[in-house]
Design a protein around this motif. Structure first.
Motif, PDB file in Angstrom:
ATOM      1  N   ILE A  35     -12.128 -46.647  11.240  1.00 15.07           N
ATOM      2  CA  ILE A  35     -11.945 -46.393   9.806  1.00 15.07           C
ATOM      3  C   ILE A  35     -10.893 -45.312   9.591  1.00 15.07           C
ATOM      4  CG2 ILE A  35     -13.081 -45.479   7.742  1.00 15.07           C
ATOM      5  CD1 ILE A  35     -15.638 -46.902   8.715  1.00 15.07           C
ATOM      6  N   LYS A  36     -10.935 -44.272  10.410  1.00 17.30           N
ATOM      7  CA  LYS A  36      -9.952 -43.191  10.303  1.00 17.30           C
ATOM      8  C   LYS A  36      -8.541 -43.714  10.573  1.00 17.30           C
ATOM      9  CE  LYS A  36      -8.999 -38.578  12.105  1.00 17.30           C
ATOM     10  NZ  LYS A  36      -9.426 -37.544  13.057  1.00 17.30           N
ATOM     11  N   GLY A  37      -8.399 -44.550  11.583  1.00 18.31           N
ATOM     12  CA  GLY A  37      -7.096 -45.141  11.895  1.00 18.31           C
ATOM     13  C   GLY A  37      -6.587 -46.018  10.765  1.00 18.31           C
ATOM     14  N   PHE A  38      -7.484 -46.770  10.162  1.00 16.06           N
ATOM     15  CA  PHE A  38      -7.100 -47.630   9.043  1.00 16.06           C
ATOM     16  C   PHE A  38      -6.617 -46.796   7.865  1.00 16.06           C
ATOM     17  CE2 PHE A  38      -8.251 -49.860   5.108  1.00 16.06           C
ATOM     18  CZ  PHE A  38      -7.483 -50.994   5.258  1.00 16.06           C
ATOM     19  N   LYS A  39      -7.343 -45.743   7.542  1.00 17.34           N
ATOM     20  CA  LYS A  39      -6.942 -44.873   6.430  1.00 17.34           C
ATOM     21  C   LYS A  39      -5.590 -44.224   6.703  1.00 17.34           C
ATOM     22  CE  LYS A  39     -11.496 -43.693   4.629  1.00 17.34           C
ATOM     23  NZ  LYS A  39     -12.464 -42.610   4.393  1.00 17.34           N
ATOM     24  N   LYS A  40      -5.366 -43.823   7.946  1.00 13.01           N
ATOM     25  CA  LYS A  40      -4.091 -43.198   8.305  1.00 13.01           C
ATOM     26  C   LYS A  40      -2.948 -44.194   8.153  1.00 13.01           C
ATOM     27  CE  LYS A  40      -1.685 -40.754  11.951  1.00 13.01           C
ATOM     28  NZ  LYS A  40      -1.690 -40.336  13.337  1.00 13.01           N
ATOM     29  N   ALA A  41      -3.173 -45.416   8.590  1.00 17.00           N
ATOM     30  CA  ALA A  41      -2.133 -46.445   8.477  1.00 17.00           C
ATOM     31  C   ALA A  41      -1.806 -46.729   7.018  1.00 17.00           C
ATOM     32  CB  ALA A  41      -2.584 -47.721   9.179  1.00 17.00           C
ATOM     33  N   VAL A  42      -2.821 -46.774   6.186  1.00 15.67           N
ATOM     34  CA  VAL A  42      -2.599 -47.032   4.761  1.00 15.67           C
ATOM     35  C   VAL A  42      -1.835 -45.875   4.127  1.00 15.67           C
ATOM     36  CG1 VAL A  42      -3.764 -47.276   2.533  1.00 15.67           C
ATOM     37  CG2 VAL A  42      -4.561 -48.577   4.498  1.00 15.67           C
ATOM     38  N   SER A  43      -2.206 -44.644   4.452  1.00 15.21           N
ATOM     39  CA  SER A  43      -1.515 -43.494   3.861  1.00 15.21           C
ATOM     40  C   SER A  43      -0.080 -43.394   4.376  1.00 15.21           C
ATOM     41  CB  SER A  43      -2.278 -42.199   4.139  1.00 15.21           C
ATOM     42  OG  SER A  43      -2.252 -41.883   5.512  1.00 15.21           O
TER      43      SER A  43
END
Length: 86
Positions: A35-43
């Motif tokens: 989830i953290k990786g996904f949020k980072k990719a989106v940001s």
């Protein structure tokens, strides 16, 4: 007709017996990392888009500064020619 607290506790107990607390901890940390990786990719994607828009705006602004009115320049030339003739 929903799931009661007792049913949830029984399901939790069965999951703990089947997988063990250590394995559940690993699954939880892996899920959190995903989830953290996904949020980072989106940001990061949003930042790239913002930078692109900002660069385009700066380019448009520079192009706007370099544009001049040809007709106004021609009129100025005509006025100077008429003054020279007089």
């Amino acid at each position: 007709m929903g799931i009661s607290i007792w049913q949830l506790l029984i399901i939790l107990a069965i999951v703990l017996v089947l997988f063990g607390a250590k394995r559940l901890k690993n699954v939880g940390s892996d899920l959190g990392g995903a989830i953290k990786g996904f949020k980072k990719a989106v940001s990061d994607e949003d930042k790239k888009e913002d930078e692109k828009v900002t660069a385009e705006q700066k380019l448009e602004q520079k192009e706007g500064e370099n544009v001049f009115d040809v007709k106004a320049e021609q009129k100025a030339d005509e006025k100077s020619e008429t003054k020279d003739k007089a």
